[in-house]
Design a protein around this motif. Structure first.
Motif, PDB file in Angstrom:
ATOM      1  N   VAL A 191      93.936  10.172 -40.871  1.00 19.56           N
ATOM      2  CA  VAL A 191      95.130  10.301 -41.703  1.00 19.56           C
ATOM      3  C   VAL A 191      96.231  10.922 -40.853  1.00 19.56           C
ATOM      4  N   THR A 192      97.311  10.198 -40.619  1.00 21.94           N
ATOM      5  CA  THR A 192      98.349  10.652 -39.691  1.00 21.94           C
ATOM      6  C   THR A 192      99.656  10.909 -40.421  1.00 21.94           C
ATOM      7  N   ASP A 193     100.310  12.026 -40.073  1.00 21.59           N
ATOM      8  CA  ASP A 193     101.605  12.342 -40.660  1.00 21.59           C
ATOM      9  C   ASP A 193     102.356  13.267 -39.714  1.00 21.59           C
ATOM     10  N   ASN A 194     103.600  13.522 -40.032  1.00 25.03           N
ATOM     11  CA  ASN A 194     104.403  14.474 -39.272  1.00 25.03           C
ATOM     12  C   ASN A 194     103.789  15.872 -39.383  1.00 25.03           C
ATOM     13  N   ASN A 195     103.705  16.606 -38.267  1.00 27.22           N
ATOM     14  CA  ASN A 195     102.999  17.888 -38.295  1.00 27.22           C
ATOM     15  C   ASN A 195     103.729  18.953 -39.114  1.00 27.22           C
ATOM     16  N   SER A 196     105.056  18.914 -39.153  1.00 29.87           N
ATOM     17  CA  SER A 196     105.772  19.875 -39.998  1.00 29.87           C
ATOM     18  C   SER A 196     105.547  19.578 -41.468  1.00 29.87           C
ATOM     19  N   ARG A 197     105.504  18.293 -41.798  1.00 30.54           N
ATOM     20  CA  ARG A 197     105.230  17.919 -43.190  1.00 30.54           C
ATOM     21  C   ARG A 197     103.826  18.356 -43.589  1.00 30.54           C
ATOM     22  N   LEU A 198     102.879  18.236 -42.660  1.00 30.90           N
ATOM     23  CA  LEU A 198     101.523  18.698 -42.953  1.00 30.90           C
ATOM     24  C   LEU A 198     101.474  20.210 -43.108  1.00 30.90           C
ATOM     25  N   ALA A 199     102.269  20.937 -42.323  1.00 30.18           N
ATOM     26  CA  ALA A 199     102.340  22.388 -42.499  1.00 30.18           C
ATOM     27  C   ALA A 199     102.865  22.731 -43.897  1.00 30.18           C
ATOM     28  N   ALA A 200     103.825  21.933 -44.383  1.00 27.27           N
ATOM     29  CA  ALA A 200     104.314  22.127 -45.751  1.00 27.27           C
ATOM     30  C   ALA A 200     103.190  21.899 -46.754  1.00 27.27           C
ATOM     31  N   LEU A 201     102.348  20.905 -46.484  1.00 23.76           N
ATOM     32  CA  LEU A 201     101.207  20.639 -47.358  1.00 23.76           C
ATOM     33  C   LEU A 201     100.234  21.814 -47.369  1.00 23.76           C
ATOM     34  N   ALA A 202      99.986  22.405 -46.197  1.00 19.14           N
ATOM     35  CA  ALA A 202      99.093  23.569 -46.130  1.00 19.14           C
ATOM     36  C   ALA A 202      99.647  24.729 -46.939  1.00 19.14           C
ATOM     37  N   GLU A 203     100.946  24.982 -46.803  1.00 19.71           N
ATOM     38  CA  GLU A 203     101.550  26.087 -47.562  1.00 19.71           C
ATOM     39  C   GLU A 203     101.501  25.814 -49.056  1.00 19.71           C
ATOM     40  N   GLY A 204     101.700  24.549 -49.458  1.00 16.66           N
ATOM     41  CA  GLY A 204     101.654  24.216 -50.876  1.00 16.66           C
ATOM     42  C   GLY A 204     100.250  24.193 -51.442  1.00 16.66           C
ATOM     43  N   THR A 205      99.254  23.973 -50.578  1.00 10.67           N
ATOM     44  CA  THR A 205      97.870  23.910 -51.041  1.00 10.67           C
ATOM     45  C   THR A 205      97.224  25.278 -51.092  1.00 10.67           C
ATOM     46  N   TRP A 206      97.383  26.052 -50.023  1.00 10.20           N
ATOM     47  CA  TRP A 206      96.694  27.343 -49.923  1.00 10.20           C
ATOM     48  C   TRP A 206      97.629  28.518 -49.628  1.00 10.20           C
ATOM     49  N   GLY A 207      98.872  28.274 -49.275  1.00  4.42           N
ATOM     50  CA  GLY A 207      99.688  29.311 -48.664  1.00  4.42           C
ATOM     51  C   GLY A 207     100.827  29.860 -49.494  1.00  4.42           C
ATOM     52  N   ALA A 208     101.970  30.049 -48.839  1.00  2.55           N
ATOM     53  CA  ALA A 208     103.077  30.814 -49.418  1.00  2.55           C
ATOM     54  C   ALA A 208     103.729  30.138 -50.609  1.00  2.55           C
ATOM     55  N   THR A 209     103.612  28.809 -50.750  1.00  3.02           N
ATOM     56  CA  THR A 209     104.273  28.118 -51.863  1.00  3.02           C
ATOM     57  C   THR A 209     103.278  27.532 -52.859  1.00  3.02           C
ATOM     58  N   ARG A 210     102.043  27.983 -52.826  1.00  2.17           N
ATOM     59  CA  ARG A 210     101.018  27.403 -53.699  1.00  2.17           C
ATOM     60  C   ARG A 210     101.262  27.703 -55.171  1.00  2.17           C
ATOM     61  N   ASP A 211     102.107  28.678 -55.476  1.00  2.00           N
ATOM     62  CA  ASP A 211     102.337  29.055 -56.868  1.00  2.00           C
ATOM     63  C   ASP A 211     103.564  28.379 -57.470  1.00  2.00           C
TER      64      ASP A 211
END
Length: 397
Positions: A191-211
């Motif tokens: 599964v390939t995507d832009n690395n900054s977009r994936l970092a946004a996904l990490a923050e939305g899944t487990w991190g600073a913006t998950r709430d």
């Protein structure tokens, strides 16, 4: 982007993805329930389950009979095997490769980073990522026979995933070369995507913006990238370019950018540009880490340069805030380590320009995962092969 050598394998992979997605979101299910939820024929579903059991990706359990009041014996259930399934996340950045090996239960088994030269081509970059994966597997004695998928983050304009993965667009030539080489080595979906977009996904899944359901993520490092979470979904855009905040032009008559534009935000606020600005004002800064340290220490010239750059970033973000109305803005990357020296000018610019009379509450925060965000996002994308679905609530890694 899901790539397989032929049409039959692509269909098989798509069916497998549908089945695994149900097991991830619902939990243990009987074969009858899986047939109903996936729409697969009995023969196809049984064949796929047999293959996944043989690979150790799923397990079959006998039902618990205590308390059963229905007629007949309850059906056996199929569930993901959290102790066997493996996911690999790769952030193949411009200057650094980061790899994380995790389980289906979101436990991290190994992590590692290595530098790579900026001039390395697709083949060399793919081989370097493979070498790091293999070294981590050997060092931590990890069994990859149950490897289920690999997430791959790359810098720049990486197009959205192919139609077979639930999205639109085609991969760039370089991205396809890298992902194909990695897929050929490990024999699983990539599964390939832009690395900054994936970092946004990490923050939305487990991190600073998950709430929050709507968020903007900015990665301020050697480049300036970003990602958007819109109503709980990672936005890719019609052409795979959503979130490219670094290529918003702030000086239309400014210097040319490799993207084809002029005066792009990235040209003005990337660390190398800020170090040059300090040098023109008589202050020698060794590297980005030194820039951040001096800004934190409050050195006047360095602080002024960083503050001005953060203000430019805030002005660009203000337009995005007006359009998206996010609940949070998270800033990651090297410059985010400067804390309030960066966050406060961004907050001020947004407050002054994004409909000042609006009574919105908007938090501007430091991203949680730092340099590992892209690799963690790659893990999140691989865990949920269709990342256009709403973000689930998951435990912090």
């Amino acid at each position: 982007m899901i790539e397989r050598p032929d049409a039959m394998q692509r269909v098989r992979l798509a069916h497998t993805e549908v089945l695994l997605a149900q097991l991830r979101s619902v939990g243990p299910l009987s074969r009858a329930e899986l047939i109903r939820l996936t729409g697969l024929s009995r023969t196809t579903l049984f064949d796929i389950i047999g293959d996944l059991i043989a690979r150790g990706v799923v397990v079959e359990r006998e039902p618990a009979l205590s308390g059963h009041r229905g007629r007949g014996r309850p059906s056996t259930t199929v569930s993901l095997n959290p102790s066997a399934g493996r996911i690999v996340g790769i952030d193949l950045g411009r200057a650094t490769i980061t790899v994380i090996v995790a389980t289906l239960g979101h436990d991290i088994l190994a992590r590692g980073s290595r530098p790579i030269t900026l001039t390395a081509g697709p083949a060399r970059r793919a081989n370097a990522a493979i070498k790091l994966i293999d070294d981590l597997v050997q060092e931590h004695d990890i069994d990859l026979r149950a490897l289920e998928a690999i997430g791959l983050g790359l810098p720049g304009l990486v197009a959205g995933r192919s139609r077979s993965a639930g999205g639109s667009g085609s991969p760039s030539v370089a991205a396809k070369q890298v992902s194909t080489r990695i897929q050929d080595r490990y024999g699983v979906a990539v599964v390939t995507d832009n690395n900054s977009r994936l970092a946004a996904l990490a923050e939305g899944t487990w991190g600073a913006t998950r709430d929050v359901r709507d968020a903007i993520y900015v990665r301020w490092s050697d480049g300036v990238g970003g990602g958007l979470i819109v109503d709980g979904r990672l936005a890719r855009g019609a052409h795979g370019a959503a979130g490219e905040i670094g290529h918003v032009s702030v000086e239309p008559d400014g210097d040319p950018c490799p993207c084809g534009g002029r005066g792009c935000l990235e040209l003005l606020i990337r660390p190398s540009a800020l170090i040059e600005q300090c040098a023109r004002r008589g202050v020698t800064v060794a590297d980005p880490a030194d820039l951040v340290a001096r800004a934190l220490a409050g050195e006047p010239i360095v602080s002024d340069v960083v503050r001005h750059a953060a203000t430019l970033l805030g002005r660009v973000l203000s337009g995005m805030v007006v359009q998206l109305d996010p609940g949070k803005v998270a800033i990651g990357g090297t410059l985010a380590h400067a804390g309030d020296a960066v966050l406060e000018p961004v907050r001020t610019a947004i407050g002054q320009l994004a409909i000042p009379g609006h009574t919105r509450r908007l938090d501007v925060v430091t991203a949680q995962f730092g340099d590992e965000g892209g690799a963690l996002g790659a893990v999140a994308a691989a865990l949920r092969l269709n990342t256009s679905e709403p973000l689930p609530t998951l435990p912090t890694p």
